[in-house]
Write a protein that holds these residues in place. Structure first.
Motif, PDB file in Angstrom:
ATOM      1  N   THR A 243       0.779  -1.207   0.079  1.00 40.35           N
ATOM      2  CA  THR A 243      -0.058   0.023  -0.334  1.00 40.35           C
ATOM      3  C   THR A 243       0.764   1.272  -0.156  1.00 40.35           C
ATOM      4  OG1 THR A 243      -0.260  -0.235   2.323  1.00 40.35           O
ATOM      5  CG2 THR A 243      -1.930  -1.168   1.163  1.00 40.35           C
ATOM      6  N   CYS A 244       2.385   1.046   0.141  1.00 40.53           N
ATOM      7  CA  CYS A 244       2.981   2.267  -0.031  1.00 40.53           C
ATOM      8  C   CYS A 244       3.031   2.624  -1.542  1.00 40.53           C
ATOM      9  CB  CYS A 244       4.234   2.014   0.572  1.00 40.53           C
ATOM     10  SG  CYS A 244       5.393   1.071  -0.684  1.00 40.53           S
ATOM     11  N   PRO A 245       3.116   3.990  -1.841  1.00 42.93           N
ATOM     12  CA  PRO A 245       3.357   4.550  -3.226  1.00 42.93           C
ATOM     13  C   PRO A 245       4.457   3.978  -3.909  1.00 42.93           C
ATOM     14  CG  PRO A 245       3.939   6.032  -1.726  1.00 42.93           C
ATOM     15  CD  PRO A 245       3.789   4.991  -0.857  1.00 42.93           C
ATOM     16  N   LEU A 246       4.142   3.528  -5.210  1.00 38.81           N
ATOM     17  CA  LEU A 246       5.136   3.039  -6.069  1.00 38.81           C
ATOM     18  C   LEU A 246       4.891   3.892  -7.356  1.00 38.81           C
ATOM     19  CD1 LEU A 246       5.193  -0.792  -5.732  1.00 38.81           C
ATOM     20  CD2 LEU A 246       6.988   0.696  -4.936  1.00 38.81           C
ATOM     21  N   THR A 247       6.277   4.515  -7.921  1.00 39.19           N
ATOM     22  CA  THR A 247       6.043   5.252  -9.074  1.00 39.19           C
ATOM     23  C   THR A 247       7.058   4.847  -9.971  1.00 39.19           C
ATOM     24  OG1 THR A 247       7.844   6.676  -8.471  1.00 39.19           O
ATOM     25  CG2 THR A 247       5.454   7.283  -7.486  1.00 39.19           C
ATOM     26  N   GLU A 259       4.142  -7.785   3.606  1.00 41.04           N
ATOM     27  CA  GLU A 259       3.130  -6.680   3.512  1.00 41.04           C
ATOM     28  C   GLU A 259       3.937  -5.502   3.916  1.00 41.04           C
ATOM     29  OE1 GLU A 259      -0.113  -7.975   6.085  1.00 41.04           O
ATOM     30  OE2 GLU A 259       0.413  -9.933   6.166  1.00 41.04           O
ATOM     31  N   ILE A 260       3.843  -4.583   2.881  1.00 36.15           N
ATOM     32  CA  ILE A 260       4.527  -3.325   2.878  1.00 36.15           C
ATOM     33  C   ILE A 260       3.510  -2.174   3.090  1.00 36.15           C
ATOM     34  CG2 ILE A 260       6.270  -1.726   1.608  1.00 36.15           C
ATOM     35  CD1 ILE A 260       7.084  -4.478   2.379  1.00 36.15           C
ATOM     36  N   GLY A 261       3.419  -1.457   4.157  1.00 39.15           N
ATOM     37  CA  GLY A 261       2.402  -0.790   4.543  1.00 39.15           C
ATOM     38  C   GLY A 261       2.557   0.928   4.080  1.00 39.15           C
ATOM     39  N   PRO A 262       1.798   1.869   4.134  1.00 38.08           N
ATOM     40  CA  PRO A 262       1.928   3.108   3.632  1.00 38.08           C
ATOM     41  C   PRO A 262       3.142   3.931   4.217  1.00 38.08           C
ATOM     42  CG  PRO A 262       0.096   3.130   5.191  1.00 38.08           C
ATOM     43  CD  PRO A 262       0.365   1.845   5.020  1.00 38.08           C
ATOM     44  N   GLY A 263       3.598   3.374   5.449  1.00 36.17           N
ATOM     45  CA  GLY A 263       4.555   3.878   6.129  1.00 36.17           C
ATOM     46  C   GLY A 263       6.067   3.771   5.205  1.00 36.17           C
ATOM     47  N   TRP A 264       6.097   2.987   4.345  1.00 34.58           N
ATOM     48  CA  TRP A 264       7.524   2.535   3.739  1.00 34.58           C
ATOM     49  C   TRP A 264       7.829   3.496   2.724  1.00 34.58           C
ATOM     50  CZ3 TRP A 264      10.364  -2.270   4.411  1.00 34.58           C
ATOM     51  CH2 TRP A 264       9.971  -3.027   5.369  1.00 34.58           C
ATOM     52  N   THR A 265       9.164   3.810   2.593  1.00 32.71           N
ATOM     53  CA  THR A 265       9.555   4.663   1.432  1.00 32.71           C
ATOM     54  C   THR A 265      10.585   3.827   0.858  1.00 32.71           C
ATOM     55  OG1 THR A 265       9.275   6.681   2.549  1.00 32.71           O
ATOM     56  CG2 THR A 265      10.851   6.687   0.620  1.00 32.71           C
ATOM     57  N   ALA A 278       2.903  -5.207   9.774  1.00 33.84           N
ATOM     58  CA  ALA A 278       2.925  -4.121  10.833  1.00 33.84           C
ATOM     59  C   ALA A 278       3.113  -2.942  10.504  1.00 33.84           C
ATOM     60  CB  ALA A 278       4.264  -4.477  11.834  1.00 33.84           C
ATOM     61  N   ASP A 279       2.596  -1.788  11.306  1.00 30.88           N
ATOM     62  CA  ASP A 279       2.455  -0.474  11.022  1.00 30.88           C
ATOM     63  C   ASP A 279       3.895   0.163  11.163  1.00 30.88           C
ATOM     64  OD1 ASP A 279       1.614   1.932  10.397  1.00 30.88           O
ATOM     65  OD2 ASP A 279       0.481   2.527  12.205  1.00 30.88           O
ATOM     66  N   TRP A 280       4.850  -0.145  10.106  1.00 29.70           N
ATOM     67  CA  TRP A 280       6.056   0.466  10.593  1.00 29.70           C
ATOM     68  C   TRP A 280       6.283   1.614   9.420  1.00 29.70           C
ATOM     69  CZ3 TRP A 280       9.387  -4.812   9.935  1.00 29.70           C
ATOM     70  CH2 TRP A 280       9.230  -5.631  10.945  1.00 29.70           C
ATOM     71  N   ASP A 359      10.224  -4.848  15.917  1.00 32.66           N
ATOM     72  CA  ASP A 359       9.855  -3.356  16.253  1.00 32.66           C
ATOM     73  C   ASP A 359      10.308  -2.616  15.135  1.00 32.66           C
ATOM     74  OD1 ASP A 359       9.958  -0.862  17.132  1.00 32.66           O
ATOM     75  OD2 ASP A 359      10.874  -1.238  19.039  1.00 32.66           O
ATOM     76  N   GLY A 360       9.456  -1.881  14.531  1.00 38.44           N
ATOM     77  CA  GLY A 360       9.782  -1.148  13.302  1.00 38.44           C
ATOM     78  C   GLY A 360      10.732  -0.016  13.576  1.00 38.44           C
ATOM     79  N   ASP A 361      10.789   0.387  14.861  1.00 39.52           N
ATOM     80  CA  ASP A 361      11.638   1.462  14.906  1.00 39.52           C
ATOM     81  C   ASP A 361      13.221   0.987  15.008  1.00 39.52           C
ATOM     82  OD1 ASP A 361       9.901   3.589  14.972  1.00 39.52           O
ATOM     83  OD2 ASP A 361       9.812   3.616  17.236  1.00 39.52           O
TER      84      ASP A 361
END
Length: 874
Positions: A243-247, A259-265, A278-280, A359-361
């Motif tokens: 759900t993270c943006p891909l361009t 599972e790659i959430g919206p918080g990934w760059t 996880a919400d990382w 832990d994502g952090d």
């Protein structure tokens, strides 16, 4: 070392993306699934003694077209043509220029200068990583690994390492660089694959490069079922919820079982596997890869590495890299102990934590360490595994279970987006099994006005899913068959027939046609396969006992009714109303074919101009009298000679002549295809065209609703020459099997893109082209073997094609024939045999005439028909 993400499971089990131009691949396929078809084909084509094949698990050889003949030698090495720059990175086979199949010697990664120097006298081919072994070569290889040839046991209790490419190959050939008295005495050949491509999966870069090359094998958009256009073609998502943006800036990205959430760059050059939902918030620099590997019952190892890392060399050496820089520096930045000079593969770099404590952090800190000492202390205190240890400690059942669970969650999302995904081109039967194991409701049905193939596959998938869940899927399946039937029949309703009487009161129209003997490609002519892929068959028109065995007589009488007679069945039927004509959807009726043909010829409101006649009687009065049709089919039912379709074509031809419809061969053939759909039996186009057109021919159609075949006639001497005619034997087995249930099951596999069904059909299609070339060469023995190969492929498609009674019959004659096959769908009917010579043919005749398998079995004289369908008037 060079592809860390799949080190635990092995490269052959890399999940392989569904190729956008393919049909019938599986959503959960692996590299091994793509490797197997060629390897299995090679084993099938090899001489019987060469029954052991060894192949590299990190390479895919994609071969187009048939395999060349495989020589019988002790060891056969598969080679591919390449330029010197490519060859210098591989093992290279050097055959003499005059004998490209003979191995002179093999070298490992030779310098370009040496390749160029050798090229004056030698060809060079790169090693495809595939070997076929005969018993002598296999014994020699096992002996080098420490096997006792007398007992088969390992002398040291276990096999010892042995370098196949470096040591074994160096001793092979006529002039090996390192001769060995045993190995150098083995006969050895190179098999060049002229139309093959080599795809390596040895490194992370290879994984992306080869996957992209495979996706781009076909660029013609007309041949690509899925309209999906990705942000960048070098982005691969499998079993992944992203759900993270891909361009378009993102490329060289592989995300699998994650599972790659919206918080990934994300940026470029990432391989991401095993990531939990996880919400990382993770910011991955270019070239950084992350792999979370299941360990034990509930732990996870966090493997962080660089896209180009090779995990080789002393860890404290400046040239040894980890995460894009010197390994020692990257290790120190994460607070880990100095590694010393240990090989990087053996340094414990990867921390292991309980899954609940991920832990994502902390993971972000591992990616880009900052000054937080607590994370450094935590990392140092945790149990850590080296790359070697991680491969050994990985819990593979957990890993595979996670893949399957994520696939079950991703599949419904792909199905919901079927119009823009690869869903409708995958193996839908397999997908239904995976989908049924999830709680997800069925996807919304495709609208009725969706493209035809979308409707067909959608309805059949829903039927398969219902059955997998213990429900009744018959209604959805019936809707799929009805949609196919409508697509073929409805265009004829839009071209109504207007028959007018063109015969005199005392004239009789006589239509007669030969039967067809199918030699190769059968089933590829059957909808929906031929509509989707085109079809290719090779058959011949044949008279039996000197006569065309299918005959129809038509005349116009005074009484305004329709009389149907079957000469061979001894039955008669009167049709007085349009309702009588319209009762054609009963294939068990003796006159269903005649009724459907009458309807198509305009003697039913569905196929005549609207409102033309209120009753059949009114139409016949306007026509000038009633119609009398007499049908003769001098062939037993279930013969496998295409008699039902050819009889339908003959009836249509007779009615067209009586009614002045002016139909040519193509129109009659295509209306016969529709007629079989009207009967609900289905069927293809090769039977009617086999009998409508003369002689020996290859018939081919292109994808689409227009299935008028292109016809290429072949030289007939292998069937007509006096030297060969006595060796061509046609034997009625006395066994029958109607093809409707079999046809429905195979057509179901076509609708559902079943992988094994489509592979068998593709082989049958290619085999028809092979047989075309064999006949042009005039090789009778090769013709016999090819006909036998057709029979093998038919049995792969339908194991029931050869019941025990047939197997017993085949066993009695097998030693005397080049090849044989049951004609048609198999199971019974006529057996075509190509005897090795006249003596062998005489032995077959004596054996079966003296002791036939049943009272009905008999030989029938067969001859090539040089006329096909004939229609004349008295």
């Amino acid at each position: 070392r060079r592809l860390p993400a799949y080190a635990p499971c092995g490269k052959a089990l890399i999940p392989a993306p569904v190729l956008r131009w393919s049909t019938g691949q599986r959503i959960d396929q692996t590299l091994c699934d793509l490797q197997r078809p060629l390897l299995e084909a090679m084993l099938q084509a090899a001489p019987p003694a060469m029954n052991t094949l060894l192949a590299c698990g990190d390479a895919l050889v994609w071969n187009e077209g048939p395999l060349p003949p495989l020589p019988e030698v002790d060891i056969l090495c598969v080679g591919l043509w390449a330029d010197p720059e490519t060859a210098t990175g591989h093992g290279v086979f050097f055959p003499p220029r005059a004998r490209p199949d003979r191995l002179e010697f093999a070298l490992q990664k030779p310098p370009i200068a040496e390749i160029r120097a050798r090229a004056a006298d030698h060809l060079f081919l790169i090693d495809a990583g595939i070997r076929l072994f005969g018993p002598r070569a296999l014994d020699a290889l096992l002996a080098r690994c420490g096997a006792d040839p007398r007992t088969g046991a390992w002398r040291e209790g276990a096999p010892r390492p042995y370098d196949l490419f470096g040591d074994f190959d160096a001793a092979l050939g006529r002039r090996p660089p390192r001769p060995d008295p045993v190995l150098s005495a083995l006969t050895c050949a190179v098999l060049p694959l002229d139309r093959a491509a080599f795809h390596h999966f040895g490194t992370s870069a290879d994984l992306l490069r080869s996957s992209l090359a495979l996706q781009n094998r076909v660029l013609d958009q007309r041949l690509i079922p899925s309209p999906l256009v990705k942000p960048h073609p070098a982005v691969f998502l499998q079993n992944a919820l992203v759900t993270c943006p891909l361009t378009a800036r993102n490329r060289d990205i592989w995300i699998e079982n994650a599972e790659i959430g919206p918080g990934w760059t994300l940026r470029r050059r990432h391989v991401l596997t095993g990531i939990p939902g996880a919400d990382w918030t993770i910011d991955l620099p270019e070239g950084v890869c992350l792999d979370l590997v299941p360990v034990g019952d509930d732990e996870v190892a966090v493997r962080l590495y660089g896209f180009d890392d090779v995990f080789h060399g002393p860890a404290d050496a400046p040239e040894t890299r980890w995460l894009g820089g010197p390994a020692a520096e990257a290790i120190a930045r994460r607070g880990l102990p100095p590694p010393g000079s240990a090989d990087l593969q053996e340094v414990p770099l990867f921390p292991v934590v309980p899954r609940a404590e991920l832990d994502g952090d902390w993971v972000q800190w591992l990616v880009a360490p900052d000054g937080r000492k607590a994370y450094a202390q935590r990392t140092r205190a945790l149990r850590r595994l080296s790359a070697d240890e991680l491969s050994a400690a990985a819990n593979l059942p957990r890993l595979f279970a996670e893949r399957a669970e994520r696939c079950g969650r991703v599949l419904p999302a792909i199905a919901r987006n079927a119009a823009q995904s690869v869903f409708r081109q995958i193996d839908l039967d397999h997908a239904a099994a995976l989908y049924a194991a999830t709680p997800a409701p069925p996807p919304d049905p495709a609208p009725d006005d969706a493209p035809l193939f979308a409707v067909l596959r959608d309805r059949m998938f829903r039927a398969a899913l219902a059955r997998r869940r213990g429900e009744n899927g018959d209604a959805e399946e019936a809707r799929a068959f009805a949609a196919l039937r409508a697509a073929i029949v409805d265009p004829l309703r839009e071209r109504p027939a207007e028959p007018r009487n063109t015969v005199l009161a005392d004239q009789v129209v006589w239509a007669r046609a030969p039967v067809r003997l199918d030699l190769a490609g059968g089933w590829t002519d059957t909808p929906p396969y031929c509509l989707m892929h085109g079809g290719r068959v090779l058959n011949l028109a044949a008279d039996l006992n000197g006569q065309p065995p299918i005959q129809v007589f038509a005349r116009v009488g005074e009484a305004p009714g329709i009389t149907l007679r079957s000469i061979d069945l001894g039955t008669t039927e009167q049709l007085r109303t349009y309702a009588d004509v319209g009762r054609y959807a009963d294939p068990g009726s003796g006159f269903a074919i005649a009724r459907a043909a009458l309807a198509l010829a305009g003697f039913h409101p569905d196929f005549q101009p609207p409102g033309r006649f209120r009753t059949l009687r009114a139409q016949l009065e306007a026509f000038g009298g009633g119609i009398e049709l007499s049908l003769l089919c001098a062939v037993p039912k279930g013969s496998g000679l295409g008699t039902s379709s050819i009889l339908a074509a003959a009836v249509l031809a007779a009615l067209a002549e009586v009614g002045g419809l002016g139909w040519d061969t193509a129109e009659i053939g295509n209306r016969t295809l529709a007629l079989e759909q009207m009967l609900t039996t289905g069927g293809g186009w090769q039977d009617q065209y086999g009998g409508l057109t003369r002689g020996l021919k290859l018939l081919r159609t292109r994808p689409g609703l227009d299935q008028t075949p292109e016809i290429r006639w072949l030289p007939e001497h292998l069937f007509a020459d006096p030297r060969h005619r006595p060796c061509l034997l046609l034997y009625y087995t006395g066994l029958t099997r109607l093809a409707k249930n079999l046809l429905a099951e195979i057509v179901r596999g076509m609708f559902l893109n079943r992988r094994d069904t489509l592979r068998a059909l593709a082989e049958l299609d290619g085999h028809a082209a092979d047989l075309y070339a064999i006949i042009q060469r005039g090789d009778f023995a090769a013709l016999g073997r090819a006909v036998g190969r057709t029979w093998t492929l038919n049995r792969q498609l339908d194991p029931g094609a050869s019941p025990p009674a047939v197997e017993a019959l085949v066993a009695r004659v097998a030693d005397w024939v080049h090849g044989l096959k049951l004609l048609g769908a198999g199971g019974g009917g006529y057996l075509l045999m190509l005897a090795k010579d006249e003596t062998a043919a005489a032995r077959i005749r004596r054996a079966l005439e003296a002791d036939p398998p049943n009272p009905r079995a008999r030989f029938v004289d067969v001859s090539l028909s040089d006329r096909g369908l004939q229609v004349t008037r008295s």
